[in-house]
Design a protein around this motif. Structure first.
Motif, PDB file in Angstrom:
ATOM      1  N   ILE A 257       0.831  -1.216   0.000  1.00 43.51           N
ATOM      2  CA  ILE A 257       0.000   0.000   0.000  1.00 43.51           C
ATOM      3  C   ILE A 257       0.864   1.263   0.000  1.00 43.51           C
ATOM      4  N   ILE A 258       2.195   1.073   0.113  1.00 49.24           N
ATOM      5  CA  ILE A 258       3.098   2.235   0.164  1.00 49.24           C
ATOM      6  C   ILE A 258       2.863   3.216  -1.004  1.00 49.24           C
ATOM      7  N   PRO A 259       2.678   2.723  -2.235  1.00 48.04           N
ATOM      8  CA  PRO A 259       2.467   3.668  -3.332  1.00 48.04           C
ATOM      9  C   PRO A 259       1.304   4.621  -3.106  1.00 48.04           C
ATOM     10  N   VAL A 260       0.257   4.148  -2.439  1.00 50.99           N
ATOM     11  CA  VAL A 260      -0.875   5.040  -2.159  1.00 50.99           C
ATOM     12  C   VAL A 260      -0.531   5.925  -0.978  1.00 50.99           C
ATOM     13  N   LEU A 261       0.257   5.344  -0.076  1.00 55.19           N
ATOM     14  CA  LEU A 261       0.495   6.007   1.196  1.00 55.19           C
ATOM     15  C   LEU A 261       1.407   7.223   1.062  1.00 55.19           C
ATOM     16  N   VAL A 262       2.498   7.075   0.309  1.00 55.69           N
ATOM     17  CA  VAL A 262       3.506   8.137   0.274  1.00 55.69           C
ATOM     18  C   VAL A 262       2.926   9.463  -0.239  1.00 55.69           C
ATOM     19  N   PRO A 263       2.245   9.472  -1.388  1.00 56.00           N
ATOM     20  CA  PRO A 263       1.669  10.750  -1.827  1.00 56.00           C
ATOM     21  C   PRO A 263       0.660  11.290  -0.832  1.00 56.00           C
ATOM     22  N   ALA A 264      -0.147  10.397  -0.248  1.00 55.04           N
ATOM     23  CA  ALA A 264      -1.144  10.853   0.727  1.00 55.04           C
ATOM     24  C   ALA A 264      -0.448  11.493   1.918  1.00 55.04           C
ATOM     25  N   PHE A 265       0.675  10.881   2.308  1.00 57.41           N
ATOM     26  CA  PHE A 265       1.411  11.409   3.448  1.00 57.41           C
ATOM     27  C   PHE A 265       1.952  12.805   3.152  1.00 57.41           C
ATOM     28  N   VAL A 266       2.622  12.927   2.003  1.00 59.41           N
ATOM     29  CA  VAL A 266       3.230  14.224   1.683  1.00 59.41           C
ATOM     30  C   VAL A 266       2.144  15.291   1.514  1.00 59.41           C
ATOM     31  N   SER A 267       1.016  14.906   0.913  1.00 59.03           N
ATOM     32  CA  SER A 267      -0.044  15.896   0.707  1.00 59.03           C
ATOM     33  C   SER A 267      -0.727  16.261   2.010  1.00 59.03           C
ATOM     34  N   ALA A 268      -0.628  15.375   3.016  1.00 59.30           N
ATOM     35  CA  ALA A 268      -1.296  15.673   4.285  1.00 59.30           C
ATOM     36  C   ALA A 268      -0.515  16.698   5.091  1.00 59.30           C
ATOM     37  N   VAL A 269       0.790  16.787   4.859  1.00 60.57           N
ATOM     38  CA  VAL A 269       1.612  17.696   5.670  1.00 60.57           C
ATOM     39  C   VAL A 269       1.111  19.144   5.605  1.00 60.57           C
ATOM     40  N   PRO A 270       0.933  19.718   4.387  1.00 56.36           N
ATOM     41  CA  PRO A 270       0.477  21.110   4.369  1.00 56.36           C
ATOM     42  C   PRO A 270      -0.879  21.300   5.043  1.00 56.36           C
ATOM     43  N   THR A 271      -1.755  20.285   4.947  1.00 57.51           N
ATOM     44  CA  THR A 271      -3.059  20.401   5.603  1.00 57.51           C
ATOM     45  C   THR A 271      -2.874  20.656   7.095  1.00 57.51           C
ATOM     46  N   TYR A 272      -1.951  19.895   7.703  1.00 59.69           N
ATOM     47  CA  TYR A 272      -1.766  20.050   9.141  1.00 59.69           C
ATOM     48  C   TYR A 272      -0.993  21.323   9.469  1.00 59.69           C
ATOM     49  N   VAL A 273      -0.065  21.714   8.584  1.00 57.31           N
ATOM     50  CA  VAL A 273       0.638  22.978   8.809  1.00 57.31           C
ATOM     51  C   VAL A 273      -0.383  24.122   8.857  1.00 57.31           C
ATOM     52  N   PHE A 274      -1.311  24.103   7.909  1.00 57.31           N
ATOM     53  CA  PHE A 274      -2.316  25.166   7.887  1.00 57.31           C
ATOM     54  C   PHE A 274      -3.329  24.999   9.015  1.00 57.31           C
ATOM     55  N   LEU A 275      -3.549  23.753   9.453  1.00 53.02           N
ATOM     56  CA  LEU A 275      -4.474  23.554  10.578  1.00 53.02           C
ATOM     57  C   LEU A 275      -3.934  24.239  11.823  1.00 53.02           C
ATOM     58  N   GLU A 276      -2.635  24.074  12.047  1.00 53.46           N
ATOM     59  CA  GLU A 276      -2.026  24.730  13.207  1.00 53.46           C
ATOM     60  C   GLU A 276      -2.182  26.245  13.087  1.00 53.46           C
ATOM     61  N   ALA A 277      -1.944  26.762  11.879  1.00 54.93           N
ATOM     62  CA  ALA A 277      -2.091  28.205  11.669  1.00 54.93           C
ATOM     63  C   ALA A 277      -3.540  28.629  11.878  1.00 54.93           C
ATOM     64  N   SER A 278      -4.482  27.799  11.409  1.00 55.94           N
ATOM     65  CA  SER A 278      -5.897  28.134  11.559  1.00 55.94           C
ATOM     66  C   SER A 278      -6.251  28.254  13.035  1.00 55.94           C
ATOM     67  N   LEU A 279      -5.809  27.280  13.825  1.00 53.55           N
ATOM     68  CA  LEU A 279      -6.116  27.323  15.257  1.00 53.55           C
ATOM     69  C   LEU A 279      -5.513  28.577  15.875  1.00 53.55           C
ATOM     70  N   ALA A 280      -4.286  28.907  15.460  1.00 54.29           N
ATOM     71  CA  ALA A 280      -3.642  30.096  16.014  1.00 54.29           C
ATOM     72  C   ALA A 280      -4.411  31.350  15.619  1.00 54.29           C
ATOM     73  N   VAL A 281      -4.921  31.387  14.385  1.00 51.07           N
ATOM     74  CA  VAL A 281      -5.664  32.561  13.932  1.00 51.07           C
ATOM     75  C   VAL A 281      -6.942  32.721  14.754  1.00 51.07           C
ATOM     76  N   LEU A 282      -7.493  31.597  15.221  1.00 55.02           N
ATOM     77  CA  LEU A 282      -8.674  31.680  16.084  1.00 55.02           C
ATOM     78  C   LEU A 282      -8.310  32.051  17.516  1.00 55.02           C
ATOM     79  N   GLY A 283      -7.015  32.265  17.776  1.00 52.17           N
ATOM     80  CA  GLY A 283      -6.603  32.633  19.120  1.00 52.17           C
ATOM     81  C   GLY A 283      -6.300  31.428  19.983  1.00 52.17           C
TER      82      GLY A 283
END
Lengths: 380, 446
Positions: free
Chosen positions: B358-384
């Motif tokens: 399943i690695i072939p499906v996993l690796v792109p999903a993993f790399v694409s998930a990183v920015p989502t979480y980076v922005f999630l942290e920023a979103s929470l911070a923007v909400l104070g």
């Protein structure tokens, strides 16, 4: 069938259990319906109960309420000159009685576990109750009225944004799949990673450019302040305030959506039956309609259905950034002051909407995809 | 290993992947540099510091590189400390128990704008009698302006800009403008060498005084400052390791556990599979962001607590259904049966036979998930709901929003952290897209 179930699983639900063949199609459909409804309802119950537990901090909110009552009562008794003349122990007894009455009024004399089930019952029957702190603009504390009042702005903003996004993406994907490899195609592919950023992020940039630098757009809010009395002016002002948030919503997702629709259409367009249709000499429009769009319909319907549900809660941060008086911001406000009834109400409505959509989608698949219908009939 | 090298080779055929990898690597180095240059405790101390740490910085000013813009020559901060430059100070005994200290500050001023503030900080040592100082401002054209006099405590700040009497003497101009203005055209500063003479009288033998002149500029550092005079550079640098750590840990935590649980469910089947399916359905109904906000407001705003909650809520996500569908197909493969026949245990089959597929499906999903979480942290911070002690990019944006940065034209305050967020997110997304095309040949063809 494989496609339909793949789309169903991709959308996050268990695959329909109608693959196994059998006889008595009506009985099977009924049985399927009942089992599915029960399972979905149980899911909603558990989900809502968990939300109630979290929103009450496992009962800690009750302690907060109790101490608030105690503080208010002792303050009120202390300020009353009539009561000050009473002897100490009588005054304390009077205070304790008042506190007991208040706690009974809010049901705080019962253990939290019992109350949590009472909350669950009223939440599930959509008896949304009264909020604790927040009020609607007209001053009501009915959660139903608060939600109804905020639903309008949210629907206006997100329905406009999401529908625009959906149709732009669908049409763009179709156009690009027709001439893939061209400069437009490559541009969209190159821009697709921009969708990594959420809409509030682009909102900040839009505000910076159009409100701060150019000064042509408002910084936020829904209408000018004070609201123009004339309905035409009001609508124009509303429209002007709508432009930036809608643009932010569209920009934040449009390139990725076009890209995925385009890829999706291309995969379907490379099927053998499409080649066959081309060989038969059908017009490209007919091929597109009958051989490409038709099999992708379940997937498009799924996406559309989930898009409609996401409209419900709006987007907390986009509404905050644009100061939009919608549901998302109300929910955020409710959380910051621990207004449990509003949190639970939004969750329970979302859960019901999701469950109903998931349930209906199974039937929609059967309507739009003949292969699914065949399965239900048990002919496989 | 060979497969990995081949994959990397294919990946490098995409120019976008090379660009993305370059960005990601640059970000990783930037983050490492930040952690080495400013240790964790130091970063927390600096970011939570007040006037004692940041007192010599101007308030809410853009970075110094705006002066690179042609025709821009905004003042930078001038800071002269008599304790560090003893040659500025002369000391003379006038009488028994009466000494005079003269400190002559020299300020070369060649900027086009006026300073933001002018402040003199004094430190005095004495046992009983407090020293007395008189301050005189000398302009390049020779005018002498008396700033005032002051009886010192051990530590004293003389904020020239807040002297209302001085303002009246300067014809109503705020002192930081009036002291520097060209007498012929008060809208422009007079360039040249200014002097500030501090004459102090000490009434004890052991007594002494030091003075520090700070002429606050209108630009500062490479990143500018915020409303609390803090150097934004600290936050911009430390935002990188935090964003990367949050994004990578959340992506690893959710995707790997999700995959493992999906594999377990498929392999064991029965009630385990059913339980996993039910939990997933319940979890999908739970409102993700509101629960995070609740945890943030009710329990803890620590970024690591939120990370754990993100991972917990992310494990039983919709992704489990996708992986399950793939695992169901893999489970039927003959090689699995062969493994079973030679007596491989459950865990061996799951970890050695199913998951690698399943690695072939996993690796792109993993790399694409990183920015989502980076922005999630920023979103929470923007909400104070940003971490209370650590500086992050999202918190800088939140501070800027809370102080009306866009409305007041402090664009640097929003643009710098936003640009860093965007670059980071874009880098990971580029790599993720390219990986997706490498691993899914069906996409590569079209």
């Amino acid at each position: 069938m494989a496609d339909a179930s793949a789309s169903a699983t991709a959308a996050g639900k268990s695959p329909p259990r109608r693959r196994r063949g059998g006889s008595g199609s009506l009985a099977r459909v009924t049985r399927f319906t009942v089992v599915r409804l029960l399972a979905l309802f149980l899911t909603v119950v558990v989900g809502v109960y968990l939300t109630i537990l979290i929103a009450n901090m496992g009962g800690y909110v009750d302690d907060l309420r109790r101490s608030t009552i105690r503080e208010n009562v002792s303050l009120a008794v202390g300020m009353d000159p009539e009561l000050r003349r009473l002897p100490q122990d009588e005054r304390i007894k009077y205070m304790e009685d008042l506190i007991a009455i208040q706690e009974e009024r809010l049901g705080l004399n019962q253990p939290f576990l019992l109350r949590s089930f009472a909350y669950l019952g009223s939440a599930l029957t959509l008896d949304l109750g009264r909020s604790e702190f927040l009020t609607s603009d007209s001053g009501s504390r009915e959660v139903r009225l608060i939600i109804l009042e905020r639903l309008g702005p949210t629907l206006l903003l997100f329905a406009t944004g999401q529908l625009l996004l959906f149709f732009i993406a669908l049409l763009g994907g179709l156009v690009l799949s027709r001439r893939y490899g061209g400069w437009m195609d490559r541009l969209v592919i190159a821009l697709a990673p921009t969708s990594a950023a959420p809409s509030w992020f682009y909102g900040i940039f839009l505000i910076l450019i159009f409100s701060a630098l150019l000064g042509v757009m408002p910084f936020g809010g829904m209408v000018a302040s004070p609201p123009p009395p004339d309905p035409v002016d009001y609508a124009l002002s509303l429209l002007k305030h709508l432009v930036l948030p809608v643009t932010a919503i569209v920009i934040s997702a449009v390139f990725l959506s076009i890209y995925s629709y385009r890829t999706f259409f291309l995969i379907f367009a490379s099927e053998d039956y499409v080649e066959m249709a081309k060989a038969k000499g059908l017009t490209s429009q007919a091929i597109e309609r009958r051989y490409v769009l038709r099999p992708t319909l379940p997937n498009i319907v799924t996406q559309f259905a989930f898009l409609i549900i996401t409209l419900w809660s709006g987007a907390i941060i986009t509404e905050t950034v644009f100061n939009w008086p919608g549901l998302g911001r109300t929910l955020f406000g409710a959380i910051t002051v621990t207004d449990v009834p509003i949190i639970v109400a939004t969750t329970v409505i979302y859960a019901y909407l999701l469950a109903v959509t998931v349930f209906l989608l199974d039937f929609v698949y059967a309507i739009v995809d003949p292969r699914v219908k065949l399965d239900v009939g048990g002919a496989l | 290993m060979n497969a990995l090298r081949r994959m990397l080779g294919t990946l490098l055929q995409f120019p976008s992947a090379i660009a993305g990898l370059a960005i990601v690597l640059a970000m990783v180095f930037f983050a490492l540099f930040a952690v080495i240059a400013i240790p964790y405790d130091e970063a927390v101390r600096l970011w939570r510091g007040g006037e004692d740490v940041w007192g010599d910085n101007p308030r809410t000013v853009p970075p110094a590189w705006v002066n690179w813009w042609p025709g821009t020559n905004l003042p930078t901060t001038t800071r002269i400390d008599s304790a560090l430059e003893p040659e500025l100070k002369t000391r003379e005994t006038l009488d028994a128990d009466l000494e005079e200290v003269v400190i002559d500050f020299v300020v070369d001023y060649g900027f086009d704008g006026f300073p933001q503030e002018v402040t003199l900080f004094f430190t005095a040592t004495y046992t009983e009698s407090r020293p007395n100082v008189t301050m005189t401002w000398i302009t390049p054209d020779g005018r002498e302006i008396r700033l005032g006099n002051l009886t010192l405590r051990p530590s004293e700040a003389f904020r020239v800009s807040q002297e209302t009497r001085l303002e009246r003497r300067l014809n109503g101009l705020p002192p930081e403008i009036g002291l520097f203005a060209d007498p012929d055209d008060p809208s422009r500063p007079l360039k040249g060498t200014y002097g500030l003479r501090v004459e102090g009288l000490l009434f004890e033998e052991e007594a002494d005084l030091e003075a520090r002149l700070v002429v606050y500029g209108q630009v500062h550092g490479w990143a500018g400052t915020d409303h609390r005079r803090r150097d934004l550079g600290v936050a911009l640098m430390w935002g990188a390791p935090i964003a990367l750590a949050f994004g990578l840990l959340a992506a690893v935590g959710t995707i790997i556990t999700t995959m493992f649980i999906a594999a377990m469910g498929v392999w064991f089947g029965g009630w385990i599979d059913a339980t996993i399916q039910r939990i997933t359905e319940v979890n999908i109904i739970l409102p993700f962001l509101p629960i995070l906000i609740m945890v943030g407001t009710f329990y803890s705003r620590s970024i690591w607590v939120l990370l754990v909650v993100v991972v917990l809520l992310g494990i039983f996500s919709a992704g489990i259904k996708t992986y399950r569908a793939i695992f169901l197909q893999i489970k039927q493969a003959p090689y699995i049966e062969a493994a079973r026949a030679y007596g491989a245990g459950n865990m061996r089959i799951i970890t050695r036979y199913m998951i690698p597929r399943i690695i072939p499906v996993l690796v792109p999903a993993f790399v694409s998930a990183v920015p989502t979480y980076v922005f999630l942290e920023a979103s929470l911070a923007v909400l104070g709901l940003g971490d209370p002690v650590l500086p992050t990019w999202g918190k800088v944006i939140n501070d800027a929003q809370a102080n009306g940065a866009l409305f007041r034209g402090h664009y640097f305050w929003v643009l710098q952290p936003a640009a860093l967020l965007l670059v980071t997110g874009f880098g990971f997304a580029l790599v993720g897209f390219a990986l997706d095309r490498v691993f899914n040949p069906r996409l590569r063809d079209v």
